[in-house]
Every structure is written in C-alpha cells, then in structure tokens.
Scaffold this motif. Structure first.
Motif, PDB file in Angstrom:
ATOM      1  N   GLY A  81       0.712  -1.414   0.152  1.00  0.00           N
ATOM      2  CA  GLY A  81      -0.047  -0.042  -0.037  1.00  0.00           C
ATOM      3  C   GLY A  81       0.777   1.287   0.176  1.00  0.00           C
ATOM      4  O   GLY A  81       0.230   2.402   0.243  1.00  0.00           O
ATOM      5  N   TYR A  82       2.034   1.169  -0.290  1.00  0.00           N
ATOM      6  CA  TYR A  82       2.906   2.343  -0.393  1.00  0.00           C
ATOM      7  C   TYR A  82       2.870   3.072  -1.649  1.00  0.00           C
ATOM      8  O   TYR A  82       3.122   2.404  -2.597  1.00  0.00           O
ATOM      9  CB  TYR A  82       4.330   2.179  -0.123  1.00  0.00           C
ATOM     10  CG  TYR A  82       4.589   1.944   1.251  1.00  0.00           C
ATOM     11  CD1 TYR A  82       3.717   2.011   2.379  1.00  0.00           C
ATOM     12  CD2 TYR A  82       6.001   1.159   1.804  1.00  0.00           C
ATOM     13  CE1 TYR A  82       4.081   1.649   3.723  1.00  0.00           C
ATOM     14  CE2 TYR A  82       6.067   0.823   3.071  1.00  0.00           C
ATOM     15  CZ  TYR A  82       5.249   1.054   4.141  1.00  0.00           C
ATOM     16  OH  TYR A  82       5.235   0.787   5.316  1.00  0.00           O
ATOM     17  N   GLU A  83       2.601   4.488  -1.805  1.00  0.00           N
ATOM     18  CA  GLU A  83       2.474   5.054  -3.143  1.00  0.00           C
ATOM     19  C   GLU A  83       3.410   6.274  -3.110  1.00  0.00           C
ATOM     20  O   GLU A  83       4.142   6.319  -4.119  1.00  0.00           O
ATOM     21  CB  GLU A  83       0.924   5.420  -3.262  1.00  0.00           C
ATOM     22  CG  GLU A  83       0.069   4.293  -3.620  1.00  0.00           C
ATOM     23  CD  GLU A  83      -1.366   4.647  -3.950  1.00  0.00           C
ATOM     24  OE1 GLU A  83      -1.765   6.062  -4.165  1.00  0.00           O
ATOM     25  OE2 GLU A  83      -2.132   3.882  -4.123  1.00  0.00           O
ATOM     26  N   LYS A  84       3.550   6.998  -2.155  1.00  0.00           N
ATOM     27  CA  LYS A  84       4.220   8.276  -2.025  1.00  0.00           C
ATOM     28  C   LYS A  84       5.066   8.015  -1.053  1.00  0.00           C
ATOM     29  O   LYS A  84       4.894   7.709   0.209  1.00  0.00           O
ATOM     30  CB  LYS A  84       3.134   9.451  -1.829  1.00  0.00           C
ATOM     31  CG  LYS A  84       2.199   9.600  -2.796  1.00  0.00           C
ATOM     32  CD  LYS A  84       1.171  10.704  -2.477  1.00  0.00           C
ATOM     33  CE  LYS A  84       0.148  10.793  -3.365  1.00  0.00           C
ATOM     34  NZ  LYS A  84      -0.839  11.876  -3.315  1.00  0.00           N
ATOM     35  N   PRO A  85       6.565   8.348  -1.330  1.00  0.00           N
ATOM     36  CA  PRO A  85       7.281   8.382  -0.383  1.00  0.00           C
ATOM     37  C   PRO A  85       7.289   9.488   0.962  1.00  0.00           C
ATOM     38  O   PRO A  85       6.927  10.753   0.616  1.00  0.00           O
ATOM     39  CB  PRO A  85       8.800   8.841  -0.999  1.00  0.00           C
ATOM     40  CG  PRO A  85       8.371   9.521  -2.255  1.00  0.00           C
ATOM     41  CD  PRO A  85       6.932   8.990  -2.736  1.00  0.00           C
ATOM     42  N   SER A  86       7.756   9.253   1.907  1.00  0.00           N
ATOM     43  CA  SER A  86       7.789  10.167   3.119  1.00  0.00           C
ATOM     44  C   SER A  86       9.020  11.064   2.757  1.00  0.00           C
ATOM     45  O   SER A  86       9.825  10.813   2.101  1.00  0.00           O
ATOM     46  CB  SER A  86       7.919   9.484   4.251  1.00  0.00           C
ATOM     47  OG  SER A  86       9.104   9.028   4.452  1.00  0.00           O
ATOM     48  N   PRO A  87       9.072  12.228   3.477  1.00  0.00           N
ATOM     49  CA  PRO A  87      10.176  13.044   3.488  1.00  0.00           C
ATOM     50  C   PRO A  87      11.496  12.586   3.397  1.00  0.00           C
ATOM     51  O   PRO A  87      12.439  12.739   2.375  1.00  0.00           O
ATOM     52  CB  PRO A  87      10.014  14.282   4.144  1.00  0.00           C
ATOM     53  CG  PRO A  87       8.368  14.289   4.534  1.00  0.00           C
ATOM     54  CD  PRO A  87       7.915  12.889   4.365  1.00  0.00           C
ATOM     55  N   ILE A  88      11.797  11.737   4.590  1.00  0.00           N
ATOM     56  CA  ILE A  88      12.950  11.043   4.612  1.00  0.00           C
ATOM     57  C   ILE A  88      13.462  10.153   3.482  1.00  0.00           C
ATOM     58  O   ILE A  88      14.327  10.106   2.970  1.00  0.00           O
ATOM     59  CB  ILE A  88      13.130  10.483   6.018  1.00  0.00           C
ATOM     60  CG1 ILE A  88      14.521   9.780   6.102  1.00  0.00           C
ATOM     61  CG2 ILE A  88      12.220   9.198   6.066  1.00  0.00           C
ATOM     62  CD1 ILE A  88      15.876  10.788   6.563  1.00  0.00           C
ATOM     63  N   GLN A  89      12.226   9.413   2.937  1.00  0.00           N
ATOM     64  CA  GLN A  89      12.451   8.404   1.730  1.00  0.00           C
ATOM     65  C   GLN A  89      12.694   9.306   0.416  1.00  0.00           C
ATOM     66  O   GLN A  89      13.519   8.904  -0.332  1.00  0.00           O
ATOM     67  CB  GLN A  89      11.370   7.400   1.829  1.00  0.00           C
ATOM     68  CG  GLN A  89      11.037   6.710   2.904  1.00  0.00           C
ATOM     69  CD  GLN A  89       9.621   6.275   2.899  1.00  0.00           C
ATOM     70  OE1 GLN A  89       8.807   6.502   2.358  1.00  0.00           O
ATOM     71  NE2 GLN A  89       9.291   5.499   3.832  1.00  0.00           N
ATOM     72  N   ALA A  90      11.996  10.345   0.304  1.00  0.00           N
ATOM     73  CA  ALA A  90      12.197  11.014  -0.825  1.00  0.00           C
ATOM     74  C   ALA A  90      13.582  11.769  -1.017  1.00  0.00           C
ATOM     75  O   ALA A  90      14.032  11.924  -2.108  1.00  0.00           O
ATOM     76  CB  ALA A  90      11.129  12.234  -0.885  1.00  0.00           C
ATOM     77  N   ALA A  91      14.147  12.042   0.095  1.00  0.00           N
ATOM     78  CA  ALA A  91      15.567  12.731   0.043  1.00  0.00           C
ATOM     79  C   ALA A  91      16.554  11.539  -0.007  1.00  0.00           C
ATOM     80  O   ALA A  91      17.779  11.900  -0.522  1.00  0.00           O
ATOM     81  CB  ALA A  91      15.655  13.623   1.481  1.00  0.00           C
ATOM     82  N   THR A  92      16.500  10.583   0.782  1.00  0.00           N
ATOM     83  CA  THR A  92      17.574   9.585   1.031  1.00  0.00           C
ATOM     84  C   THR A  92      17.508   8.451  -0.166  1.00  0.00           C
ATOM     85  O   THR A  92      18.916   8.222  -0.686  1.00  0.00           O
ATOM     86  CB  THR A  92      17.122   8.670   2.272  1.00  0.00           C
ATOM     87  OG1 THR A  92      17.115   9.647   3.266  1.00  0.00           O
ATOM     88  CG2 THR A  92      18.398   7.809   2.349  1.00  0.00           C
ATOM     89  N   ILE A  93      16.469   8.150  -0.545  1.00  0.00           N
ATOM     90  CA  ILE A  93      16.593   6.980  -1.633  1.00  0.00           C
ATOM     91  C   ILE A  93      17.275   7.232  -3.094  1.00  0.00           C
ATOM     92  O   ILE A  93      18.282   6.710  -3.520  1.00  0.00           O
ATOM     93  CB  ILE A  93      14.941   6.635  -1.966  1.00  0.00           C
ATOM     94  CG1 ILE A  93      14.462   5.798  -0.995  1.00  0.00           C
ATOM     95  CG2 ILE A  93      15.211   5.605  -3.267  1.00  0.00           C
ATOM     96  CD1 ILE A  93      13.131   5.130  -1.042  1.00  0.00           C
ATOM     97  N   PRO A  94      17.099   8.437  -3.568  1.00  0.00           N
ATOM     98  CA  PRO A  94      18.028   8.828  -4.796  1.00  0.00           C
ATOM     99  C   PRO A  94      19.280   9.114  -4.447  1.00  0.00           C
ATOM    100  O   PRO A  94      20.256   8.444  -5.221  1.00  0.00           O
ATOM    101  CB  PRO A  94      17.425  10.349  -5.198  1.00  0.00           C
ATOM    102  CG  PRO A  94      16.010  10.314  -4.577  1.00  0.00           C
ATOM    103  CD  PRO A  94      16.200   9.695  -3.356  1.00  0.00           C
ATOM    104  N   ALA A  95      19.896   9.460  -3.550  1.00  0.00           N
ATOM    105  CA  ALA A  95      21.290   9.833  -2.824  1.00  0.00           C
ATOM    106  C   ALA A  95      21.706   8.191  -2.766  1.00  0.00           C
ATOM    107  O   ALA A  95      23.025   8.133  -3.288  1.00  0.00           O
ATOM    108  CB  ALA A  95      21.345  10.338  -1.573  1.00  0.00           C
ATOM    109  N   LEU A  96      21.195   7.384  -2.252  1.00  0.00           N
ATOM    110  CA  LEU A  96      21.800   5.978  -2.135  1.00  0.00           C
ATOM    111  C   LEU A  96      21.602   5.129  -3.284  1.00  0.00           C
ATOM    112  O   LEU A  96      22.321   4.393  -3.666  1.00  0.00           O
ATOM    113  CB  LEU A  96      20.611   5.265  -1.100  1.00  0.00           C
ATOM    114  CG  LEU A  96      20.902   5.612   0.478  1.00  0.00           C
ATOM    115  CD1 LEU A  96      19.951   4.870   1.292  1.00  0.00           C
ATOM    116  CD2 LEU A  96      22.319   5.211   1.015  1.00  0.00           C
TER     117      LEU A  96
END
Length: 635
Positions: free
Chosen positions: A43-58
């Motif tokens: 049921g995950y569709e939109k990332p939370s702020p920490i996910q939106a900022a961290t996932i691209p960097a990783l």
C-alpha cells in the motif's frame, strides 16, 4: 570529513519539494520494478520526506548519514535502495549466496522488524533470503541459515561479531552496510563492536547511517568510515489527533496479556484494535483473548484479502470486538466503532505510532490510545512524544480489588438476567432433589455450579508485580570500603560477576543491552547492577540455562569478554551486612590468614607476598574485587 549536507538549506528545500509535489511517487525515484511491485502490495504509493530525500542519494551510490527522529519511515529509506541495487547485481552477475547487505540494529526487536520489512519488500525477488541474527536465540538455526546463504543479514552487533569470529558470516562480498538507530546503539555500549564490524567490511561497500541525533561519536564514525557522506536531515511533522487521549502503561512482557485483559475489563470500549509487531503474534494474541472470553480475530499480511475483508466487516458489525493486527495489515483500515487502539507492542517507528492511533478519534469522535511499554523501551516513548509534540500520560493498571469487584458484579448480573429470561424450573427441581438426597445446603450446590460455569477459569485475580522503574540506585559503603548491593536478592535470583567495570568505562545501559540481546533476557530479569573498579555484580535469574550461560560468557562489552560467572561474595547489607572478618555472609566465606596466602574471593584467588608492613596490593584482576589491602596490611 567532507559532508555534502542536505540539512539546513538543501534538506529543507528537499522536504519542501516533497510536500509541494503531491504527485511524487515511488515510481519517480528510479527504484527497481520488482521492489516497486512489493511496495504497491503493502500500500505504499508516495514516499515520506526522509524516503524522498534519501533513496535517490543511495541509488546514486552515495554514503548517507540520515538524521531523523526514531522511525519516520527510515526502514524503507535504506531497504528500498539496497534491494534495488542488489536486484540489479543479481541480474548482471547471477544469484549469489554470499551476504551482500548487513544491517545493524541496537535490539533484537528492531532487528526482527527490519528483517520483516526487507522480506516484504523483496517479495518479488527470486533466490533472495533475509536472515535475522541476534542474541537470546539458538545459534543452530542462524548457522544453518548462513550456510544456506543469506543475501541480507539483519542483526545486533554482539551476535554479528560472534558469527564473524566463528567464520559463519562472510562479509567479503558485502555491498551495503546500514547502521539503524546508531545513536541508540552507541548509548547501549556497542561502539567498539560497531567499529570492529566496520573493520571487517570491504573498502568499496556503501554505508547508510541513520540516527536521531548527531553526537561526537557519530561524527567520528562518519569521518573515519564513510566516504564523503551526504547528510540528510528531515524533521518529522507527524501529529496526532486532538480527539485521542494518549496514555502509556509500564508493564513487563510476561504480564502483558494479563494487563490487557484487565484494561479491557475496566475500560468502557466499543471496538478495539491491538497492534503487535509480527504476523505470528497476531494469531497467538487473538487465540489467547478468545480463550479468555473476548470476541477477537487476527489480520496480518498472510491472510487472504477476502478473509481480511470478512474480518473487518465482522468488526464493523460488532460480531467481533477486538482486532489484533500488524501495521501493514491495518493500513487504510477505517471502522467507525473503534474506540480504543492498544499498542500491545510499542512501535519503533513514530510514523507507525501516528498511523496506528489514527484508527480512532476520527471525524470528531473521541478515542483512546494505550501504549504498553517496558522500562527498557522508555527511549521509544520519549521519541514518540518528541516527534508528535504531545505528551503521553501515564496510566496505572487497574488493581486486583477493582477487577474482582467488577467480575463479581458482572457474575451477579448474569444470574439476574438468567432468572429473568430463562426457564429454570428443571434445574430448580434438580437442586432441590440433590439438597434432600445429599443433605447439602442449596448455597453450596449453587457455589459448585458457579465453579462449573467458570470452566476452570479463576474468577478472582491477584495484583501483578509492578514493572521496575529505571532510577538511580542507592548504594552503601560496606566495611571493606567498596560499594555493596543496596537491597537483598529477589527470590529466584542470584548474583553474577562480569569481568568489566569502571576501568573499562562501562555504563549500566551497555550491560543491560548486552545481557538482553545476547542472553535473551528481558529487562524484568535483570536486577541490581553494581559497577566496581574492575568488575561488575549483576542480579540475574539463578536458573540460567547452560545455553544462556555459554552465550553470555562469550559476550563482549566495549570489546572486552565479560566472563560471566556466579559470584560467591557476601550478602547485601540488608541481609545482615558486614559481620566481621570471619564472616563473609552469603556463600559462607571466611578470611583466614595462613602465612603469606590471602583468602579466596568469589571464584578467584589473590596471592600476597606477606601481610605486614609493605605488603603488596593484589594484582589487578586477581582479587575478589570487594576490597583492597592498605599499606599496613589492614582491611
């Protein structure tokens, strides 16, 4: 250290961008399709702020230091890019049985939660295994799992080091290392263990370090072991409903079921959701509640959707009153009659806490949220209060007298209802006949029938032992000038000695963490801790199993083996105190000077060159630790 910080301006801009871009979805972040499919399943569709900022960097291969309050969606922030990278490596190089990602967590509970999250996100990846390793569980299954091959290992530092030392955990192909709740790990005394693990990892591995705070130790670790890390700071903006009353109850694990039963008996409730951490726990708790007369059912990720819908509908219609659920299974659940949310297992993620208690107090209705917490989990309560910016008030368990009065009142009500609604003539004649035939008063017959009606369940209860509060213990100087235990032993406990003390700079938190994680002990089983110069006395159960003793003896605190053993020293002062030179109290040890030999202290022997002027002090580590000779040879 050259931090490429996304905190301050950049992190705030990133967070603002996430909030402003309503259409930003996980699909926009470049995540592998198999991982995306698993995210959609939960049921995950939109990332939370920490996910939106961290996932691209990783995903770009950067090392990352993520600063956020406990939880806030951090697990997906490091698990999703890790699995995406490993999925691509498997496509390029084929499946590997070697460990390619290692996640360190401070507690076994968090390790299990992280492992479960990885498993759900890796649902559509073939030939992929996630293995939790932690103290307090048998080595056999963990060794077997490592031999079979586990691409992702999630564990506590002490047990991970054990497996590295045994050669059962091979990190030669490690691609990804995660430290989750790093500040808590260091607070519990795992700093040396973490550094030792870092030193066993390959040079090119990628590191993600997540922490709620940035103490100097974290800065030093980052500078020494991370390569030009991006520092990402995202503040939690989670808030809880104003219509929901939040309370916590301090209760030990073995007493949770009894505590829940009493809360349900004493509170006026309509519908209840009780949250637990694991799928297995949903079934176990629901079964136990049903055996105690409650209308309960379980939902978890393994239950088919059709059955889940039937269960939720039964809750909505009042056919069941209590739903036992995991976070994933209850996502999106909206049942109007939910009056109470019980956090039977405290969540490690503050966002999960907010989502959980959001199931009640909706649309202007009032609701109650009750959190069960052990003393060892107090740091999670502080994190919840800090993240939600709302206090959680302490509640006290209903007393045995309150519960017994309620039970007797309800029993009397059932008698009244039955007399008013049922034809009891047949039974009345039967009792009258029995009374005459056996010469037994009718009251005695009625009492026997009441016992039969209880079906073996006791009607009355006794008060549960209170959960111990974490507080500074009073210590008293004894006749030897050392610090002795401040209270007598709890029945069933014994005093154990571990070979680290003030000289090794150990703290009570590190001792509790090591004993709990490696020995499988709950904080309720760990009593008084008396830290001395070169050793520590700890109150533990007297009947520790051989497996626990072996595991604890091999445990390290601050890099030092603790060599746990039973202490044979004196009794606490409150059990008789110092009784003179010829009486050591508990253990029956008597000091006898025989030539140049000093007595045995505990299980160790101290030898001296003499006991007159100029007598040498015992060598470090060889004395009993309870006292020192002075230069005159006197105690």
């Amino acid at each position: 250290m050259s931090f490429d910080t996304l905190s301050a301006e950049t992190a705030e801009n990133t967070e603002a961008a996430v909030e402003e871009t309503e259409e930003l979805r996980f699909a926009d972040l470049g995540i592998d399709g198999r991982v995306l499919a698993a995210l959609a399943d939960v049921g995950y569709e939109k990332p939370s702020p920490i996910q939106a900022a961290t996932i691209p960097a990783l995903l770009e291969g950067r090392d990352v230091v993520g600063l956020a309050q406990t939880g806030t969606g951090k697990t997906a922030a490091f698990a999703v890019p890790a699995l995406s990278r490993l999925a691509e490596l498997h496509d390029l190089n084929g499946p590997s049985r070697k460990t390619q990602a290692l996640v360190l967590a401070p507690t076994r509970e968090l390790a299990l939660q992280v492992a479960e999250a990885f498993t759900s996100y890796a649902k559509h990846m073939e030939d992929f295994t996630v293995l939790p390793v932690y103290g307090g569980s048998a080595y056999g299954p963990q060794l077997s799992g490592l031999r079979r091959g586990a691409q992702i290992v999630v564990g506590t530092p002490g047990r991970v080091i054990d497996h590295i030392s045994k050669g059962s955990l091979d990190l030669s192909e490690l691609q990804y290392l995660v430290l989750d709740e790093a500040d808590e790990m260091l607070r519990m005394g795992f700093a040396d263990d973490v550094e030792q693990i870092f030193q066993q990892t390959p040079e090119g591995r990628q590191v993600a370090l997540f922490s709620a705070t940035m103490p100097s130790q974290i800065r030093r670790l980052s500078k020494q072991y991370l390569n030009n890390p991006a520092e990402i700071t995202v503040k939690s903006k989670t808030t809880t409903g104003a219509n929901t009353r939040q309370r916590y109850l301090q209760v030990m694990g073995p007493h949770k079921l009894d505590a829940l039963t009493r809360v349900l008996e004493a509170e006026e409730f309509d519908g209840v959701i009780a949250f637990v951490r694991t799928k297995m726990a949903t079934e176990e708790l629901a079964d136990k509640l049903k055996s105690r007369g409650f209308q309960a059912a379980a939902i978890n990720g393994d239950i088919p959707q059709q059955q889940r819908e039937r269960t939720v509908e039964a809750l909505r219609e009042g056919k069941i009153d209590i739903l036992v659920a995991t976070d994933v299974a209850a996502r999106g659940l909206d049942v109007e009659r939910i009056s109470h949310v019980i956090n039977y297992d405290i969540p490690h993620d503050t966002e999960s806490y907010v989502h959980r208690i959001g199931r009640t107090g909706r649309a202007g209705r009032s609701g109650d949220a009750i959190l069960f917490m052990t003393p060892r989990e107090r740091y999670l309560l502080r994190a919840i209060e800090k993240a939600t910016r709302q206090p959680v008030e302490q509640m006290h368990l209903p007393s045995a007298e309150t519960i017994n009065n309620l039970r007797m009142g309800k029993f009397a009500e059932k008698i009244t209802e039955t007399l008013a609604s049922e034809d009891v003539s047949v039974f009345r004649d039967l009792i009258a006949s029995y009374e005459v035939e056996h010469d037994v008063p009718a009251a005695e017959i009625a009492a026997a029938l009441a016992v039969m009606a209880q079906g073996g369940r006791p009607l009355l209860v006794q008060d549960l032992p209170p959960a111990p509060e974490f507080q500074k213990r009073e210590r008293s100087k004894d006749g030897f000038g050392s610090r002795g235990p401040s209270r007598p032993l709890t029945e069933g406990n014994a005093t154990y000695r571990i070979a680290v003390g003030r000289r090794q700079r150990v703290m009570p938190g590190s001792i509790v963490g090591a004993l709990a994680n490696e020995g499988g002990l709950s904080s309720a089983q760990i009593g008084g801790i008396d830290i001395r110069s070169d050793h520590t006395l700890v109150e533990l159960p007297a009947d520790l199993s051989q497996d626990q003793l072996r595991s604890l003896s091999r445990t390290r605190i601050g890099g030092e083996l603790i060599h746990l053993e039973l202490d044979k020293g004196r009794a606490p002062r409150s059990e008789g105190g110092y009784k003179g030179r010829n009486d050591r109290g508990q253990g029956g040890f008597k000091k006898k000077f025989d030539g140049d030999r000093a007595p045995r202290g505990g299980e160790r022997e101290a030898r001296y060159a003499g006991h007159g002027d100029g007598a040498r002090k015992p060598r470090a580590g060889k004395d009993s630790g309870h006292r020192d000779f002075n230069r005159k040879g006197k105690w």
